[in-house]
Design an enzyme around this catalytic site. Structure first.
Site, PDB file in Angstrom:
ATOM      1  CG  HIS A 341       7.609   4.440  -4.088  1.00 48.92           C
ATOM      2  ND1 HIS A 341       7.016   4.782  -5.291  1.00 48.92           N
ATOM      3  CD2 HIS A 341       7.039   3.281  -3.712  1.00 48.92           C
ATOM      4  CE1 HIS A 341       6.125   3.861  -5.612  1.00 48.92           C
ATOM      5  NE2 HIS A 341       6.120   2.939  -4.690  1.00 48.92           N
ATOM      6  CD  GLU A 388       8.802   0.848  -5.557  1.00 50.06           C
ATOM      7  OE1 GLU A 388       8.041   1.284  -6.442  1.00 50.06           O
ATOM      8  OE2 GLU A 388       8.716  -0.306  -5.122  1.00 50.06           O
ATOM      9  CD  GLU A 389       5.649   1.786  -8.897  1.00 51.46           C
ATOM     10  OE1 GLU A 389       5.962   0.637  -9.294  1.00 51.46           O
ATOM     11  OE2 GLU A 389       4.756   1.980  -8.057  1.00 51.46           O
ATOM     12  CG  HIS A 501       2.069  -1.113 -11.128  1.00 56.45           C
ATOM     13  ND1 HIS A 501       3.218  -1.835 -11.393  1.00 56.45           N
ATOM     14  CD2 HIS A 501       2.233  -0.577  -9.900  1.00 56.45           C
ATOM     15  CE1 HIS A 501       4.040  -1.724 -10.353  1.00 56.45           C
ATOM     16  NE2 HIS A 501       3.470  -0.977  -9.429  1.00 56.45           N
TER      17      HIS A 501
END
Lengths: 708, 708
Positions: A341, A388-389, A501
């Site tokens: 991604h 994707e996240e 993240h």
């Protein structure tokens, strides 16, 4: 690598950028022109793997250069910052000489509109405003911390510290006589999927959840979507322009979202709250999480209150998947798919653009190989996913849109999300690919130990080679495996990294800590590429179903153990043996084919490869798992219970853990039915593998008879 | 054909039996030895169709002889009488020189243990015992009339005449102020699926249902199972030895069975009851059913009562499916499947053994062709199913057991249940097979009109060629199409026949009325065989998706009309156009392949054939229709409502007809979602047919936008 780029003078940095490309140019020229005219690599015997590996010198530097570019600014899906990175990826794929395609979708995404946090005394007077920012990002260059899909809400309530927010932590609070009902739960990260932490707290009546970041000032963003990946408004089909969308009041939509607001906060913010709590004393083992070892306080509730407001901006946004396609010369309708991604919460140096840089290097090399006259036997597709996240959205929408096609044609999906997080190779795979993966690592130099191959270090460190199974739904292989039944591999260097993240996931960290020489990136690129080439070129698909059978037997043994050697589990064994003997027949057929080289051999190989290709699909249950019909893989979907230990046979795991209104007898019957379902799936796989009609009609005797 | 065999002297009958075989022997010898040595038909250009047809002379007589043997005694599934017919079929298949296999299952079957019926006066004194026998079978040679799976029960209650027992009849009773609650419903046959008649009456509170037979003394047996075909205890998997079975209290099992007892009775018995009824007068149009034109009575309730007791014998019994397999020489992993069931309620002359005799003749001819050196390109499988009469059980269990295999390999399933019921060809088909079917009928002589082909008569009589669609679940194609998504054809001569499921379904009837010269049997055999040979031998599968697209467009137009030209229906049109253009691309590829004859051509053909093969699977929705997950075909499954007029788009039909607790808005949303689901399925089919990755990523614009 002692100095950091931010301290080097500009010309030196420029040179450092240009030099790898220069080197690469030189190497490519050598490869292209050093070849005698007339020879066509791949056609007349040059091993594509050797060619691929010969393009490694200097690649680590160009990978680094790519990563620097990709991570120069934040690029959250659906935001303006995403466009530049998409354009860069597209242009590098085209520069490699590959045919590209893009596909856009309009899923429901989620952003933070507004958040505020304050600590109040018991009388509701203001004690302190608390920061909702990330200490590691004082300039607010990246999106401020939040949980995607956390609903808007507000709470003024006593706080309770829930440690990691696992079931055992909540049970401990029960024993301490502390209720979460009507309170704000403050958790430390590490309790498994954050959506599960929120759901568990909500189940206990909490009105909001705050999850603390690490001591280094990083705050962990992330999705809290429940019940599986993909756009919530289009479950099972693509969020294409004009697509039907379910209403927000539809049951299938409502159950995807948490019911209470939540947010990730800094360790400082969480610590400030927890230090102010009274109530039963903090258990000893709960102190480390927020560095409260010397602290004499309690778990709450109160006496202090938290005033938390959160405004979500939930909206449909355009996302873009990008593809490069290399059409196979002999079986263009067989797809070997590589995916990574592109979207990131912040700068994405580890997650995911270390993988993006690797993907671009794979593309570069394949482009050179194509220009030298080589084509793969089967089609290779490189995929750059978006969103994707938010919940594997870009890949899931595409898989849902192309399900029929993929199920009949996809050989395997090879995923690299975070190519490099640290040291040591880690891999997850469906078992028929284990052997291939292990073989490939023998050809790849170890990035950290001179003179060794990756296989050498992988097999001697950390207790030896340990390929994980892919029951987890935490990256883009999920729709391919759990929904479409396609064999998958997931690769990464390093088990985890601290900046996950957070704003700390930057090029600087990668250069300093993650992979200073970018040799681990190189190793991932080589393993990834070699896997793809073997799958796209081997005469017979390199699938080994003996390994699958033995893995299933291991799972069965573990399950039997868990169920106290219940006799009913043994029903599966006979079918596993059947799968094994089918695998043997495949091997025999493969040997026979070595001697046939004409057109008939072509067709016979195709027939054999079709059996190998389709076997994995048999592990799907068309109707899906109970209550979670999107998940169809009976061997390797995630269990319903986020904290379950069973990483296989999800239907059985669910039936065991489900209590509810059932009597013991009903629950036992449900477990038995799931056992049988697994047994039947294994039988289907054995039949498909065996291929010959009627050969399986041998009566199978069981020692267990199931009375209705 | 003036005389009937029962009146001919024995030697003449013997000669009549032997003569056809003698003729056949002669013809076969001629075929086998008249051929120049060295030529191998099928290999060097002899058209297999011509060879197949050349074996017709005398075949009608051997078919008659087979039918006589097959129908010599009753052969209900799971009873001793079944074994002899199974043995006969097996031996004839082996005598034809084919490789045979058998597969046994142990489903739940149902038999009549005991039944009694009496008419009582209002004061409960006995007026008359009523017969529960079949007048046409005074010797009780066949099983006494009953409904399979009707539950045991007893009722002493007033009777109510419900005419055909359709929704409109029950509504008429409502208007007459007559309630069924607590009463016994007496119906005349002809109101659609008998299980539906019982269910509707039960829904109105009836305690039992009696369904009248015809005036000729025949009583119609049959299953009353609900919710789809297959063994009730193993939904979705095979009732193999040792298989897990659901408990009787399991919801999925309970909803398969009617809740009240029922039974078919003679017209005399029903008439005796209805003639004794008072209450509101019989509507004029209700009189014909029982010949009550001059009768002055009413619909009930009472004043007479019916005393009905029924004891069901519900038990697991062994059934046997029999197969003959002819392995394909080039693509042995592609299956062309022919099927007919073998079990019968009584003698089975029409239903199903007219088809069995045809199947055995197909087998005979294929055996001769094999001996002459021919082999089909693809594998041909002949299937003799058991227990169809109980709910397509033998075929359904086998399809469920082999689902993975069949979905990846089955080209088509060609069903013949009742080969001959009367005059005129009738056929049902999935649309891509229409063209093939029509073509084949040009090569077959019409059995009733001298000098004409079947195509000639078919296209000129009864308003022209009208191929039905296969939304109905009344024969063994149901699991292949509705569950597995395999293209199907269903063939029969004559729309219906009076002796259906009665003791009148005997050889004598066939010889006198159904097909005196057995030329219609011959025609069916030829059509069946030619279909199979085209599907098994054509270089490119003879599927025409333009026809499919235009049929889908017709359905869409009918639906739009029904929904008052709702704009939302038009969302489907764009995808249908897409399917059409994909069909065009297939045709282009087929033309290109005409020029390629080497090994590469072999592979390219395989690739094209795979696209054609798999397209139909795209019409399945993996999770199945709502509430009836076994049914997965979104174009052609039966609708939930037995009386629905819509014979396509079952999910949409269900959403339209479902009322329940939904608001109008919710119902509209549900209909829209089903529309979209159909649209997506058509898109999937177009993609699979088109084959090339990425080609479908053209943006599709809709005039309809769906707001959430």
């Amino acid at each position: 690598h002692a100095s950091s780029p931010s301290s080097s003078p500009r010309p030196l940095r420029l040179a450092r950028l240009l030099l790898p490309f220069g080197l690469l140019l030189l190497v490519s020229l050598l490869v292209l022109h050093g070849r005698p005219p007339g020879t066509r690599p791949g056609q007349s015997g040059t091993d594509p793997a050797a060619l691929f590996l010969s393009l490694s010198p200097g690649a680590n530097a160009s990978i680094a250069a790519d990563l620097l570019t990709l991570t120069s600014g934040p690029h959250l899906a659906g935001t303006p910052g995403a466009a530049g990175v998409a354009a860069h990826v597209l242009s590098r794929l085209r520069a490699a000489g590959l045919r590209t395609l893009t596909r856009e979708y309009a899923p429901l995404l989620s952003y933070r509109a507004h958040a505020s946090l304050a600590l109040l005394a018991a009388d509701r007077s203001l004690l302190a405003h608390l920061s909702t920012d990330e200490p590691a990002d004082p300039g607010r260059r990246v999106v401020r911390p939040y949980h995607a899909y956390a609903p808007s809400g507000a709470a003024v309530a006593e706080a309770v510290f829930v440690n990691l927010g696992r079931e055992e932590d909540l049970a401990a609070l029960d024993r301490l006589g502390v209720s979460l009902r009507g309170r704000v739960a403050v958790a430390v990260r590490g309790g498994g999927y954050r959506g599960g932490v929120v759901a568990r707290a909500a189940g206990r009546g909490a009105v909001a959840v705050l999850i603390a970041g690490r001591a280094d000032g990083g705050v962990e963003r992330g999705t809290v979507l429940l019940g599986g990946p993909g756009d919530p408004l289009t479950p099972g089909w693509a969020a294409a322009d004009g697509a039907e969308r379910l209403g927000f009041d539809h049951e299938a939509v409502r159950r995807r979202f948490p019911t209470i607001p939540s947010m990730p906060v800094s360790a400082d913010t969480a610590s400030a709250i927890v230090r102010s709590l009274g109530g039963p004393a903090l258990p000893a083992e709960w102190r480390a999480g927020l560095g409260l070892e010397g602290h004499a306080g309690g778990v709450g509730p109160g006496p202090t209150l938290v005033n938390f407001t959160y405004q979500e901006d939930r909206k449909m946004a355009t996302i873009k998947d990008i593809f490069a396609v290399i059409k196979g010369r002999e079986e263009p309708d067989r797809y070997v798919i590589l995916g990574n991604h592109r979207d990131a919460w912040t700068y994405g140096a580890v997650d995911p653009n270390s993988g993006t840089a690797a993907l671009l290097d794979v593309a570069r090399r394949l482009g050179i190989m194509l220009r030298s006259g080589w084509t793969p036997r089967r089609t290779i597709i490189l995929c750059s996913w978006d969103a994707e996240e938010f919940g594997m959205i870009g890949s899931t929408e595409w898989v849902e849109e192309n399900l029929g096609d993929l199920q009949s044609k996809a050989v395997a999906y090879l995923n690299v999300d975070c190519a490099v997080q640290g040291m040591g190779l880690f891999a997850g795979s469906t078992p028929q690919l284990d052997k291939l993966l292990i073989d490939v690592t023998r050809q790849v130099k170890d990035p950290d130990v001179e003179g060794k191959t990756v296989h050498d270090t992988w097999s001697t460190m950390n207790g030896g080679i340990n390929i994980e199974r892919l029951a987890r739904t935490d990256s883009d292989f999920a729709p391919f495996l759990h929904h479409a039944g396609i064999p998958c591999v997931d690769l990464y260097y390093g088990k985890e990294f601290p900046g996950y993240h957070t704003a700390l996931d930057s090029y600087i960290w990668m250069e300093k800590h993650g992979d200073p020489l970018f040799l681990r990136h190189l190793a991932i690129t080589e393993i990834w590429g070699l896997l793809a080439l073997r799958l796209a070129n081997d005469l017979v698909l390199p699938f080994d179903y003996h390994t699958y059978a033995s893995q299933l037997q291991e799972h069965t043994n573990v399950l039997a153990d868990r169920m106290n050697n219940s006799q009913s589990v043994s029903v599966i064994n006979g079918f596993i043996n059947d799968l094994s003997s089918a695998a043997t027949e495949v091997q025999k057929e493969e040997l026979k084919l070595l001697d046939i080289h004409d057109g008939r051999g072509l067709i016979r190989r195709r027939l054999l490869n079709d059996r190998l290709l389709l076997a994995e699909r048999s592990f799907l249950h068309a109707e899906g798992l109970q209550g979670r019909t999107w998940y169809k893989h009976l061997m390797y979907s995630p269990p319903e219970d986020y904290e379950s230990e069973l990483s296989f046979f999800p239907g059985i795991a669910d039936a065991i853990s489900r209590r509810g209104n059932q009597s013991t007898r009903q629950r036992q019957a449900a477990v038995r039915q799931e056992l049988w379902r697994v047994a039947m799936a294994i039988q289907r796989a054995a039949n498909v593998l065996r291929g010959e009609f009627g050969a399986h009609n041998k009566p199978i005797n069981f020692s267990v008879s199931m009375a209705p």
